[in-house]
Design a protein around this motif. Structure first.
Motif, PDB file in Angstrom:
ATOM      1  N   PRO A  61       0.855  -1.191   0.000  1.00  0.00           N
ATOM      2  CA  PRO A  61       0.000   0.000   0.000  1.00  0.00           C
ATOM      3  C   PRO A  61       0.889   1.238   0.000  1.00  0.00           C
ATOM      4  O   PRO A  61       1.935   1.248   0.658  1.00  0.00           O
ATOM      5  N   LEU A  91       0.908  -2.109  13.654  1.00  0.00           N
ATOM      6  CA  LEU A  91       1.404  -3.468  13.488  1.00  0.00           C
ATOM      7  C   LEU A  91       2.052  -4.021  14.741  1.00  0.00           C
ATOM      8  O   LEU A  91       2.411  -5.170  14.803  1.00  0.00           O
ATOM      9  N   PRO A  96      12.378  -2.090  11.253  1.00  0.00           N
ATOM     10  CA  PRO A  96      13.835  -2.116  11.240  1.00  0.00           C
ATOM     11  C   PRO A  96      14.374  -0.975  10.391  1.00  0.00           C
ATOM     12  O   PRO A  96      13.839  -0.683   9.345  1.00  0.00           O
TER      13      PRO A  96
ATOM     14  N   ARG B  98      -4.857   0.209  -7.431  1.00  0.00           N
ATOM     15  CA  ARG B  98      -4.329   0.224  -6.077  1.00  0.00           C
ATOM     16  C   ARG B  98      -4.385   1.622  -5.492  1.00  0.00           C
ATOM     17  O   ARG B  98      -4.697   1.806  -4.321  1.00  0.00           O
ATOM     18  N   ASP B 102      -6.367   2.514  -2.182  1.00  0.00           N
ATOM     19  CA  ASP B 102      -5.683   3.167  -1.065  1.00  0.00           C
ATOM     20  C   ASP B 102      -6.444   4.406  -0.611  1.00  0.00           C
ATOM     21  O   ASP B 102      -6.608   4.638   0.576  1.00  0.00           O
ATOM     22  N   ILE B 110      -4.052   0.586   9.421  1.00  0.00           N
ATOM     23  CA  ILE B 110      -3.041   0.123   8.483  1.00  0.00           C
ATOM     24  C   ILE B 110      -3.147  -1.383   8.275  1.00  0.00           C
ATOM     25  O   ILE B 110      -3.090  -1.868   7.166  1.00  0.00           O
ATOM     26  N   ALA B 111      -3.297  -2.122   9.353  1.00  0.00           N
ATOM     27  CA  ALA B 111      -3.314  -3.580   9.243  1.00  0.00           C
ATOM     28  C   ALA B 111      -4.488  -4.035   8.378  1.00  0.00           C
ATOM     29  O   ALA B 111      -4.369  -4.946   7.578  1.00  0.00           O
ATOM     30  N   ARG B 113      -5.770  -2.381   5.995  1.00  0.00           N
ATOM     31  CA  ARG B 113      -5.493  -2.011   4.607  1.00  0.00           C
ATOM     32  C   ARG B 113      -4.567  -3.014   3.958  1.00  0.00           C
ATOM     33  O   ARG B 113      -4.727  -3.365   2.817  1.00  0.00           O
ATOM     34  N   VAL B 114      -3.577  -3.461   4.719  1.00  0.00           N
ATOM     35  CA  VAL B 114      -2.705  -4.490   4.178  1.00  0.00           C
ATOM     36  C   VAL B 114      -3.543  -5.720   3.858  1.00  0.00           C
ATOM     37  O   VAL B 114      -3.447  -6.303   2.805  1.00  0.00           O
ATOM     38  N   THR B 117      -5.794  -5.288   0.700  1.00  0.00           N
ATOM     39  CA  THR B 117      -5.152  -5.231  -0.606  1.00  0.00           C
ATOM     40  C   THR B 117      -4.867  -6.627  -1.139  1.00  0.00           C
ATOM     41  O   THR B 117      -4.696  -6.832  -2.322  1.00  0.00           O
ATOM     42  N   GLU B 122      -3.397 -15.343   5.023  1.00  0.00           N
ATOM     43  CA  GLU B 122      -2.019 -15.808   5.066  1.00  0.00           C
ATOM     44  C   GLU B 122      -1.116 -14.832   4.352  1.00  0.00           C
ATOM     45  O   GLU B 122      -0.045 -14.489   4.820  1.00  0.00           O
ATOM     46  N   ARG B 123      -1.587 -14.334   3.186  1.00  0.00           N
ATOM     47  CA  ARG B 123      -0.740 -13.421   2.431  1.00  0.00           C
ATOM     48  C   ARG B 123      -0.635 -12.076   3.122  1.00  0.00           C
ATOM     49  O   ARG B 123       0.331 -11.375   2.947  1.00  0.00           O
ATOM     50  N   ALA B 127       2.678 -10.035   3.987  1.00  0.00           N
ATOM     51  CA  ALA B 127       2.861  -8.636   3.616  1.00  0.00           C
ATOM     52  C   ALA B 127       3.431  -7.829   4.764  1.00  0.00           C
ATOM     53  O   ALA B 127       4.265  -6.966   4.560  1.00  0.00           O
ATOM     54  N   ARG B 128       3.004  -8.112   5.991  1.00  0.00           N
ATOM     55  CA  ARG B 128       3.530  -7.366   7.134  1.00  0.00           C
ATOM     56  C   ARG B 128       5.042  -7.535   7.215  1.00  0.00           C
ATOM     57  O   ARG B 128       5.783  -6.585   7.388  1.00  0.00           O
ATOM     58  N   GLU B 129       5.489  -8.759   7.067  1.00  0.00           N
ATOM     59  CA  GLU B 129       6.937  -8.998   7.121  1.00  0.00           C
ATOM     60  C   GLU B 129       7.631  -8.289   5.981  1.00  0.00           C
ATOM     61  O   GLU B 129       8.716  -7.743   6.144  1.00  0.00           O
ATOM     62  N   HIS B 130       7.028  -8.335   4.805  1.00  0.00           N
ATOM     63  CA  HIS B 130       7.643  -7.725   3.637  1.00  0.00           C
ATOM     64  C   HIS B 130       7.840  -6.233   3.829  1.00  0.00           C
ATOM     65  O   HIS B 130       8.847  -5.674   3.405  1.00  0.00           O
ATOM     66  N   ILE B 131       6.874  -5.602   4.472  1.00  0.00           N
ATOM     67  CA  ILE B 131       7.010  -4.168   4.712  1.00  0.00           C
ATOM     68  C   ILE B 131       8.267  -3.900   5.516  1.00  0.00           C
ATOM     69  O   ILE B 131       9.057  -3.013   5.208  1.00  0.00           O
ATOM     70  N   GLU B 132       8.473  -4.710   6.539  1.00  0.00           N
ATOM     71  CA  GLU B 132       9.641  -4.511   7.390  1.00  0.00           C
ATOM     72  C   GLU B 132      10.930  -4.820   6.644  1.00  0.00           C
ATOM     73  O   GLU B 132      11.906  -4.077   6.723  1.00  0.00           O
TER      74      GLU B 132
END
Lengths: 336, 195
Positions: A61, A91, A96, B98, B102, B110-111, B113-114, B117, B122-123, B127-132
């Motif tokens: 997003p 979250l 990081p 998108r 948005d 935020i959560a 919205r993730v 999308t 599961e995905r 996505a949360r991990e991917h953001i980090e």
């Protein structure tokens, strides 16, 4: 950024992949990209790496994507805002910014903070391998949660539920501590398994050395494990005796099965719950201590078969319903 | 002269010995020979096999509909170029969608919205991990490289625009983006290798 030979090839792959998404690229440019990608499997796989990363970037997003906050274009001292407040509050995980040991690779004008936190979860029946920033590898079992927190002095991992196998990258200056909830495991360059059971957490060492302590730390009992030994950290406090064990049998779950040796039913059911989608109810505490020796395969269908097989062993009634499985004591006495 | 513009009928009817249906047959033969490679290529440009197959099919039909203009052209090249142009259209369309999603979701947390999308729970955890992880990887880049990449990839600005702002040449901006994408893709693969 240090660039090696395969890195150069990857940059070529990136150049071609970017040309493919450039509306201004002419036909010759596109065909050159297609030809390069098709030329070999190695080229294709590098292009695929690029593609995978690009697509994930595109799916974020907009407002969670990294921001660029330049001052003047020629100013090297650019600061990077990552909107931590907004994301962190939603979250519940720290974002990081950099890792202490990656600082050496970074441009001196960037401003790293010195901590990183990452979280991982697995779904029921799903286990996965995670590579941590220091190249330690963790195989996270099903239905488990892991929180990784690295800073300049220590690598900390919290495995608060479920099970994981840790393959720790050697670094004698940076100890790795796994916090199990019941106690801590300190390791330097080792491989070990941590398993949460009802009432205790079991640590099994495969190779290397680990120190296992309770939540009392140095004030309580401490055990040093040698390879192929294991110890239980009791939930009520205290450590069991260290016992010898076949370390690899303990890792059978990584191959999709559990090997049990005179193991209480409560422990078995607690494991199976992480691999089986229906709730499993042990209807009476008298069942908790029933012992079982043997192998349980962890594919969904196999678990159900094993549960139904339990029914035939005698002593228990197993009712497999659409919405749950209920295990209750048998009404009539056991027949020898 | 055959004024029938329906590509299927053009292919099926072989009673006309005109150059037009000859090209159509060649297009068909070329397509079936190239299809596997084409889809493999398109998998690099789309998110799913279904989309790749869709685009491959549409590229083929496009070529057929232009059969009379093709004559001596290298059909396979045209097929790939058409396919990549279609994939680019799809890419732009997804970006537009998108952006709208948005904006409409602006009120949600935020959560949520993730989660919204992406199609399944599961995905959204992934996505949360991917953001980090993406944040960490982007932070590994040198400043100018980082700036060019973030502006190009996440702010969707074009090379010319970014070059003007940074006071460098357009080709320099492309080099920054290439370096950034290459580095991050490699690091991402290292961190997220799935078994």
């Amino acid at each position: 950024m240090i660039v090696g030979p395969s890195d150069r090839l990857r940059q070529i792959a990136a150049a071609h992949m970017l040309a493919l998404e450039d509306p201004e690229a002419d036909e010759d440019r596109i065909l050159a990209a297609v030809a390069w990608i098709e030329e070999s499997e190695e080229h294709y796989q590098l292009a695929r790496e690029i593609s995978r990363f690009s697509q994930i970037c595109e799916r974020l997003p907009r407002d969670l994507a990294p921001e660029a906050a330049p001052t003047s274009a020629n100013d090297n001292r650019q600061s990077w805002r990552w909107s931590p407040a907004r994301v962190a509050s939603s979250l519940a995980a720290l974002i990081p910014i950099s890792l202490a040991f990656l600082v050496f690779q970074m441009d001196p004008f960037s401003r790293p903070s010195d901590q990183v936190t990452l979280e991982y979860f697995t779904d029921l029946g799903e286990s996965r391998v995670i590579t941590l920033p220091d190249n330690s590898r963790v195989t996270l079992g099903a239905g488990s949660g892991l929180r990784v927190n690295y800073d300049a002095a220590v690598r900390r991992i919290a495995l608060t539920s479920g099970e994981a196998f840790f393959d720790v990258a050697q670094n004698k200056d940076l100890p790795l501590i796994v916090e199990t909830g019941d106690g801590d495991v300190t390791a330097l360059g080792t491989a070990f398994n941590v398993h949460h059971a009802p009432g205790s957490t079991t640590v099994t060492l495969i190779h290397g050395r680990v120190k296992v302590e309770t939540n009392q730390g140095e004030n309580g009992p401490v055990a040093y494990l040698r390879p192929n030994t294991q110890v239980d950290i009791q939930r009520q406090g205290g450590l069991s005796k260290v016992r010898a064990v076949d370390g690899n049998a303990t890792l059978a779950w990584r191959n999709g099965r559990y090997r049990y040796d005179d193991t209480p039913l409560a422990t078995i059911i607690s494991d199976l719950r992480r691999y089986y989608r229906k709730p499993i109810l042990l209807a009476s505490p008298s069942l908790n201590d029933m012992r079982f020796t043997g192998v349980v395969n962890l594919q969904g269908g196999d678990i159900e078969q094993w549960l139904m097989g339990l029914h035939n062993l005698g002593g228990v009634d197993v009712s497999v319903r659409d919405d749950m499985v209920v295990i209750s004591p048998q009404a009539r006495p056991l027949e020898e | 002269m055959n004024t029938n513009r329906n590509p299927h009928l053009t292919l099926i009817s072989d009673s006309e010995a005109s150059a037009e249906s000859g090209v159509a047959v060649r297009v068909g033969q070329m397509y079936w020979a190239a299809r596997d490679q084409l889809i493999r290529f398109l998998l690099l440009r789309t998110g799913s096999r279904a989309e790749a197959e869709d685009i491959a099919q549409n590229a083929y039909l496009r070529l057929l509909s232009k059969a009379d203009a093709l004559a001596d052209a290298n059909l396979r090249s045209l097929l790939f170029i058409t396919a990549r142009n279609l994939s680019l259209d799809l890419q732009r369309q997804s970006k537009r969608t998108r952006r709208i999603v948005d904006e409409l979701d602006g009120q949600d947390g935020i959560a949520d919205r993730v989660a919204s999308t992406l199609p399944d729970a599961e995905r959204s955890m992934i996505a949360r991990e991917h953001i980090e992880i993406i944040g960490a990887l982007v932070a590994e880049l040198p400043p100018k490289c980082r700036y060019a990449f973030v502006a190009y990839k996440f702010e969707e600005r074009d090379y010319r625009d970014i070059a003007y702002e940074m006071g460098v040449s357009e080709s320099m901006v492309r080099k920054y983006v290439i370096r950034a994408v290459s580095h991050c893709a490699k690091r991402f693969e290292e961190l997220e290798g799935w078994e």
